[in-house]
Design a protein around this motif. Structure first.
Motif, mmCIF file in Angstrom:
data_model
loop_
_atom_site.group_PDB
_atom_site.id
_atom_site.type_symbol
_atom_site.label_atom_id
_atom_site.label_comp_id
_atom_site.label_asym_id
_atom_site.label_seq_id
_atom_site.Cartn_x
_atom_site.Cartn_y
_atom_site.Cartn_z
ATOM 1 N N THR A 1 -5.349 -2.576 -2.105
ATOM 2 C CA THR A 1 -3.984 -2.107 -1.931
ATOM 3 C C THR A 1 -3.342 -2.857 -0.774
ATOM 4 O O THR A 1 -3.911 -2.918 0.328
ATOM 5 C CB THR A 1 -3.950 -0.600 -1.654
ATOM 6 N N ALA A 2 -2.186 -3.407 -0.991
ATOM 7 C CA ALA A 2 -1.506 -4.178 0.055
ATOM 8 C C ALA A 2 -1.184 -3.295 1.253
ATOM 9 O O ALA A 2 -0.930 -2.089 1.114
ATOM 10 C CB ALA A 2 -0.233 -4.803 -0.499
ATOM 11 N N ALA A 3 -1.202 -3.897 2.431
ATOM 12 C CA ALA A 3 -0.861 -3.170 3.651
ATOM 13 C C ALA A 3 0.614 -2.781 3.635
ATOM 14 O O ALA A 3 1.447 -3.486 3.064
ATOM 15 C CB ALA A 3 -1.153 -4.048 4.864
ATOM 16 N N PRO A 4 0.950 -1.657 4.255
ATOM 17 C CA PRO A 4 2.365 -1.256 4.300
ATOM 18 C C PRO A 4 3.198 -2.205 5.145
ATOM 19 O O PRO A 4 2.719 -2.769 6.133
ATOM 20 C CB PRO A 4 2.309 0.138 4.924
ATOM 21 N N ILE A 5 4.442 -2.373 4.754
ATOM 22 C CA ILE A 5 5.404 -3.207 5.477
ATOM 23 C C ILE A 5 6.513 -2.310 6.003
ATOM 24 O O ILE A 5 7.057 -1.476 5.260
ATOM 25 C CB ILE A 5 5.995 -4.296 4.562
#
Length: 490
Positions: free
Chosen positions: A14-18
């Motif tokens: 899961t991509a890191a939050p931006i």
């Protein structure tokens, strides 16, 4: 088989939050370049690194653990072909410039924890009550009312004036040649100046502006306003003649400019925090933790109303400095007129910060002083911790004059200076911010209050208006003296 397994695992990552604020900076099509912080996972645990070490060994162990992250940050930047990346090993982060596509690509890397915006921030300036008092020294050599009120003058009478302690400030800069500041500047030996390891300019480019009268990358201490010089004067100021404005006039000071004419960014704040843990030469090279200060004053805030949208953006930096044995003192803010819950800006909100409210010279709470509890991060933490004189405080301003300002910005340097006096009197308190804070809190003087916040009444101490009350450094000294005689070291 192994390759297939790794590929499958990567595909489910899961991509890191931006930070949502960052998308606005990228603009339509997400193609405008913007600066942002890439925070990596598996940061060093500064508290664990400290272990049971005390004194300067505490500082060294934490520095070694944190600085070891620098190599991994470099490897990450190389792997992603990031040509210009500033490495903040203090918080395991990189400052990069790119567009939305780059941010999303980096966020997809399993090593990334979060991507944060690096917006321009503004501090709440103090009230200038009487303006500049050029060439208007006190009629006789006398301490300021603030130093009398905190008990600093009682320690002076015992010969305790801060010798052997290094005080630091992160602010708009410092007029080092001011007659009240020059003799206590660590970079001045009485004949010549060496600014390496004693000064650093965190304003290193023109993205925040031109740097005012200092420009950018100033190679000597310079104040592009007056705020920093005023706070430093309250900590160490003494011109050897009529003016005694500082609590610890025999301490040495060093400084870092973390704002450009009052405007800062997480990167400028972190740049100075990292430098404080291990000061460098003027090029930013050769960090040396042995030259770190014992206490840092921070008379600035990072309000969410001005795009500081992530409350924890600076928390790791403050926590790691504290773990290393550096007392981090900060102003509570000047939003008390907004009611309870107005201690809402980093760094005042953090548990690791020694947060200071503003009282008048008559020992009454200034109504503008921000109040707890801290609700912005959901902690409901009680703040401030203590209070100090911050109303109508006379101190040094550039180029070589004096002025009276009001605000919690003026209160926190009284507390930082008081802490330096205790460390000077009892050297075992150096690198022990927990003990210094405890002494100043439990010997503080309750004051009369008419307000209550966070379910804590005005007659209950500590509370969310004044914390433990007005500091009394002489009472703290007496308490430490008794405990020292009884063989107890904190």
């Amino acid at each position: 088989m192994l390759f297939a397994l790794i590929t499958a695992m990567a595909s489910t990552h899961t991509a890191a939050p931006i930070d949502p604020a960052l998308f606005a900076q990228f603009g339509p099509g997400q193609i405008a370049p913007a600066q942002f912080l890439v925070v990596l996972k598996d940061a060093a645990n500064a508290t664990a690194a400290r272990g049971s070490a005390a004194g300067d060994a505490r500082l060294t162990q934490v520095f070694n653990a944190l600085h070891a992250q620098d190599q991994n940050l470099q490897r990450f930047a190389t792997r992603h072909d990031i040509q210009l990346a500033e490495r903040f090993w203090l918080v395991n982060s990189l400052l990069v410039t790119g567009d939305g596509a780059m941010a999303q690509r980096l966020a997809a890397d399993p090593e990334v924890s979060v991507i944060k915006a690096n917006p321009t921030l503004h501090f709440n300036a103090p009230t200038i009550e009487f303006g500049s008092e050029q060439n208007a020294p006190s009629a006789v050599r006398a301490a300021t009312p603030g130093q009398v009120l905190t008990g600093a003058t009682q320690l002076w009478a015992l010969g305790i004036k801060g010798a052997g302690v290094v005080i630091a400030g992160e602010d708009t800069g410092y007029a080092w040649q001011h007659s009240a500041l020059k003799s206590s500047y660590r970079g001045w030996n009485g004949v010549s100046a060496d600014h390496n390891y004693n000064w650093f300019d965190g304003v290193n480019d023109t993205t925040l502006g031109t740097g005012g009268v200092c420009g950018v990358n100033s190679v000597q201490p310079c104040d592009d306003g007056s705020h920093g010089s005023h706070t430093m004067g309250t900590m160490v100021g003494d011109d050897g003649a009529a003016e005694q404005t500082g609590a610890a006039p025999e301490a040495k000071w060093i400084g870092c400019r973390n704002m450009n004419q009052g405007d800062g960014r997480p990167s400028t704040y972190l740049r100075c925090m990292q430098w404080m843990l291990a000061p460098t030469d003027l090029t930013g090279a050769n960090p040396d933790p042995s030259k770190a200060p014992h206490v840092i004053n921070n008379s600035w805030g990072c309000p969410p109303s001005e795009t500081c949208t992530v409350p924890e953006v600076l928390q790791d930096g403050v926590a790691n400095l504290r773990a290393a044995g550096i007392l981090f003192v900060a102003a509570a803010g000047n939003s008390g007129g907004g009611g309870c819950g107005t201690v809402s800006d980093p760094p005042a909100i953090y548990a690791e910060t020694f947060t200071v409210g503003n009282i008048t010279l008559q020992s009454a709470m200034n109504s503008s002083s921000s109040r707890g509890p801290v609700t912005v991060d959901g902690s409901n933490r009680r703040k401030p911790d203590v209070s100090g004189p911050g109303t109508s405080i006379r101190s040094s301003v550039p180029p070589n004059s004096y002025a009276s300002f009001s605000g919690t910005s003026m209160a926190s340097p009284h507390v930082a200076g008081a802490a330096a006096l205790l460390m000077s009197a009892f050297p075992y308190l150096k690198r022990n911010p927990e003990a210094v804070q405890d002494l100043l809190q439990r010997t503080a003087v309750p004051i009369t209050l008419s307000l209550s916040c966070g379910g804590i009444g005005s007659a209950t101490w500590p509370n969310n208006i004044a914390g433990y009350g007005r500091i009394d450094v002489y009472a703290a000294y007496q308490a430490a003296q008794i405990e020292f005689r009884n063989g107890f070291e904190f």
